[in-house]
Design a protein around this motif. Sequence first.
Motif, PDB file in Angstrom:
ATOM      1  N   ALA A 535      31.232  33.499  40.377  1.00 25.90           N
ATOM      2  CA  ALA A 535      32.537  33.836  40.928  1.00 25.90           C
ATOM      3  C   ALA A 535      32.528  35.313  41.296  1.00 25.90           C
ATOM      4  O   ALA A 535      31.761  36.104  40.737  1.00 25.90           O
ATOM      5  N   VAL A 536      33.391  35.680  42.240  1.00 27.75           N
ATOM      6  CA  VAL A 536      33.481  37.080  42.655  1.00 27.75           C
ATOM      7  C   VAL A 536      34.888  37.350  43.157  1.00 27.75           C
ATOM      8  O   VAL A 536      35.532  36.469  43.733  1.00 27.75           O
ATOM      9  N   GLU A 537      35.388  38.548  42.900  1.00 29.56           N
ATOM     10  CA  GLU A 537      36.649  39.015  43.464  1.00 29.56           C
ATOM     11  C   GLU A 537      36.413  40.417  44.012  1.00 29.56           C
ATOM     12  O   GLU A 537      35.790  41.261  43.353  1.00 29.56           O
ATOM     13  N   PRO A 543      43.423  37.410  45.939  1.00 27.01           N
ATOM     14  CA  PRO A 543      44.550  37.777  45.053  1.00 27.01           C
ATOM     15  C   PRO A 543      44.193  38.822  44.002  1.00 27.01           C
ATOM     16  O   PRO A 543      44.830  38.891  42.961  1.00 27.01           O
ATOM     17  N   ASN A 544      43.168  39.640  44.248  1.00 23.50           N
ATOM     18  CA  ASN A 544      42.712  40.617  43.256  1.00 23.50           C
ATOM     19  C   ASN A 544      43.658  41.821  43.210  1.00 23.50           C
ATOM     20  O   ASN A 544      43.739  42.577  44.188  1.00 23.50           O
ATOM     21  N   LEU A 636      39.692  42.979  35.356  1.00 26.63           N
ATOM     22  CA  LEU A 636      39.202  41.971  36.294  1.00 26.63           C
ATOM     23  C   LEU A 636      38.074  41.125  35.726  1.00 26.63           C
ATOM     24  O   LEU A 636      37.990  39.921  36.013  1.00 26.63           O
ATOM     25  N   THR A 637      37.190  41.717  34.927  1.00 25.87           N
ATOM     26  CA  THR A 637      36.001  41.003  34.455  1.00 25.87           C
ATOM     27  C   THR A 637      36.316  39.683  33.748  1.00 25.87           C
ATOM     28  O   THR A 637      35.663  38.667  34.028  1.00 25.87           O
ATOM     29  N   PRO A 638      37.294  39.615  32.823  1.00 25.19           N
ATOM     30  CA  PRO A 638      37.568  38.321  32.176  1.00 25.19           C
ATOM     31  C   PRO A 638      37.954  37.222  33.161  1.00 25.19           C
ATOM     32  O   PRO A 638      37.556  36.061  32.983  1.00 25.19           O
ATOM     33  N   LEU A 639      38.706  37.544  34.215  1.00 23.40           N
ATOM     34  CA  LEU A 639      39.091  36.534  35.205  1.00 23.40           C
ATOM     35  C   LEU A 639      37.874  35.992  35.942  1.00 23.40           C
ATOM     36  O   LEU A 639      37.712  34.776  36.107  1.00 23.40           O
ATOM     37  N   VAL A 640      37.003  36.898  36.382  1.00 21.09           N
ATOM     38  CA  VAL A 640      35.807  36.479  37.112  1.00 21.09           C
ATOM     39  C   VAL A 640      34.872  35.686  36.203  1.00 21.09           C
ATOM     40  O   VAL A 640      34.325  34.648  36.590  1.00 21.09           O
ATOM     41  N   ARG A 748      45.680  32.443  34.752  1.00 20.79           N
ATOM     42  CA  ARG A 748      45.673  33.675  35.541  1.00 20.79           C
ATOM     43  C   ARG A 748      47.045  34.338  35.598  1.00 20.79           C
ATOM     44  O   ARG A 748      47.172  35.555  35.401  1.00 20.79           O
ATOM     45  N   LYS A 749      48.076  33.562  35.860  1.00 16.72           N
ATOM     46  CA  LYS A 749      49.412  34.128  36.006  1.00 16.72           C
ATOM     47  C   LYS A 749      49.859  34.810  34.729  1.00 16.72           C
ATOM     48  O   LYS A 749      50.304  35.968  34.743  1.00 16.72           O
ATOM     49  N   GLU A 750      49.730  34.125  33.600  1.00 19.54           N
ATOM     50  CA  GLU A 750      50.156  34.698  32.324  1.00 19.54           C
ATOM     51  C   GLU A 750      49.279  35.890  31.944  1.00 19.54           C
ATOM     52  O   GLU A 750      49.759  36.897  31.412  1.00 19.54           O
TER      53      GLU A 750
END
Length: 761
Positions: A535-537, A543-544, A636-640, A748-750
């Motif tokens: 994955a990448v953002e 939405p980053n 950001l890292t935990p989301l990716v 993601r939202k929370e």
Amino acid sequence: MHSLNLGILAHVDAGKTSLTERLLHAAGVIDEIGSVDDGSTQTDTLALERRRGITIKSAVVSFEVDDVAVNLIDTPGHPDFIAEVERVLGVLDGAVLVISAVEGVQAQTRVLMRTLRRLRIPTLIFVNKIDRRGADVGRVLRGAAARLTPAIVPMARVDRPGTRAARAVAHTGPTPAMLDVLSTNDDALLASYVEDRVSFERVRAALAEQTGRALVHPVFPGSAATGAGVDALVAGITELLPAARDRADGPVSGTVFKVERGPAGEKIAYARMFSGTVRTRDRVPFGDGRPGPGGTGLPGGTGLPGGTGLPGESAGDPDGDGSDGQGPDDHGPGHHGPDGDGDGDAGARDAQGVQDAGGAHGGQGAREALDGSRGSGGGPGGGAGGRAGVAREGKVTAISVFQRGAAVAQASVSAGRIGKLWGLTDVRIGDTIGVPRGADGPRSHFAPPTLESVVRPLRPEDAGALFLALTRIAEQDPLIGLRRDEERQGISVSLYGEVQKEVVGATLAEEFGLDVEFRGTTTICAERPVGSGAAVEFNGKEPNPFLATVGLRVDPAPAGSGVGFALEVELGSMPYAFFRAVEDSVRETLGQGLHGWRVTDCAVTMTHSGYSPRQSHAHQGFDKSMSSTGADFRGLTPLVLMAALRRAGTRVYEPIHRFGIEAPSDTLGALLPVLAALRAVPRTTTTRGGVCVVDGTVPAATVHGLEQRLPGLTRGEGDLESAFDHYAPVARGAVPERSRTGHNPLDRKEYLLDVTRRTGG
């Protein structure tokens, strides 16, 4: 005077604390022998130890024999406190393994002997309780040769065993059994033996040499209660075990194996010195300076303690170098900074607020962030932890050295000795003082806890005090692995068994005045990736919301390899502190996988990187809103990572124990169906006379049930041994889930709402 750091180890109730008392009495340190039953021993100093009659914490006493100063460390015998034993093993020069002449070789005896032999620690065996009814030294020797090691050397025979008049009669010349064992490792001795021209002096020299190399193990029968055979054991300790071979003139190097609190709440570190001399008012560096087991793409790797492979499996990355500086290099917008001026500032900000096992650990700027460090998680119940290995420094304000049974205030402690050090406020168990010992440093020898229980205060207003109290307990036993359990509204702790749970509860009540309840006991599982996922953002692309570009790929890794981190981007493509922030966040995030368990045996590769360089308005200072900081990468890292892990998928693994049951042969028919119901898998079944022996594996979750049912199935004659063996995929029923703690990047939202509130954005 030479020093010898000696450990006393045994299965619970074999009599090791009583033997410690007898050794101190024989050396003239104490005038009266204490009693475990009366709670008057020198080493069981805790009120809980005196009341229960068991050793819970390791304790150090000292005595002198001729020109040898012996630092004797009494260790717990109950398997629930095996972590205390583990911490002691790394500081020993030799050991005495105590076996009861009545009960013989027991489960913990085998675990301890395997570890002592693997670590090549010179070990004597003391067969205790020869005066007790049912004592049978011959049976114990046969059991030791069959179940421990054939390399045992009986040093005496026993007259009138099983009576108060029992005594050990030392062999005055070489015996066939002695020569058979020693000649196996000595061709010259074998030749002399065949030619019948070997002297006892020659045999004694070979015995000392081979004992010092941990090739053979002399066996001394005796009784701690009556003193029979103890003088011969003392002679064996001083003559057969090698003294400490440490350098007082070398650089300062030591290991902290125990931490306790003094009357005023001050932290006291017990340290074995291997080299050099520490003096009061010295400023000494400490921390876990041993390099990680590999698998990092960054200099000064950040591998977790002993690797993060599943317990019982080999740890470490064979190549240890995650980065070749090649591969895809999409840095995202603004990856070329105008100059290097912003890097140090970013590094300084990035080093702030890093969390470690002991709480907040403030950084000292980019220079400290570059320090080779390790995470502090380690156990299956914990997260990947923070940069616990970052070097710290403290001023030694006081020193005590153990002499003739007591800790005596001294101005210094030198190589070979054990000292108590005051003033090192941030010190933790396992820390190295001064220069690390490298490959010879402390490492994991036993499996970490596989059970977990939730602690709740009976009075809700005590919740804060409970967490502080458990944190204090964790200082002395880091493997209890604290984590908040929001779903069950308590604090989860990692445990080895029910006895340890009772001790934790009693400690909270007696030392901290807290009444608590434990809510069940569950097994601690782990997760491994099933496949690969990426994955990448990108910075500046929806939405980053963060000023950072992070791309990660997750791949399965060999069993036992732990968590590896590597780069497929150039290390110079952005400030080093940002790479460090990504790696730290990766390891912390993998503490909770898709099902809530720690993720291990995976390789995480950074495939994309990018940042917004330092920006400022005219005539104004640095503008945080226009420039990347470490917080952007940590956010950001935990989301990716979790997006990549979702694509890879994970499988949950549960701990499996190996077991051995000895029971009457006529009970086998009733025993086998129960084993099947408990998901046990018998491997071998043999019969010896009227006794059947069943060996196999059983899930850790059902071991306690097997212990409870075995007496009824075998008329009380069954004997069970079990120990952790490996992890295996959960094969039956629903996949076990673990409630998550902290921010949840799977939502993601929370998650973004939580992070925004935390950072004030």
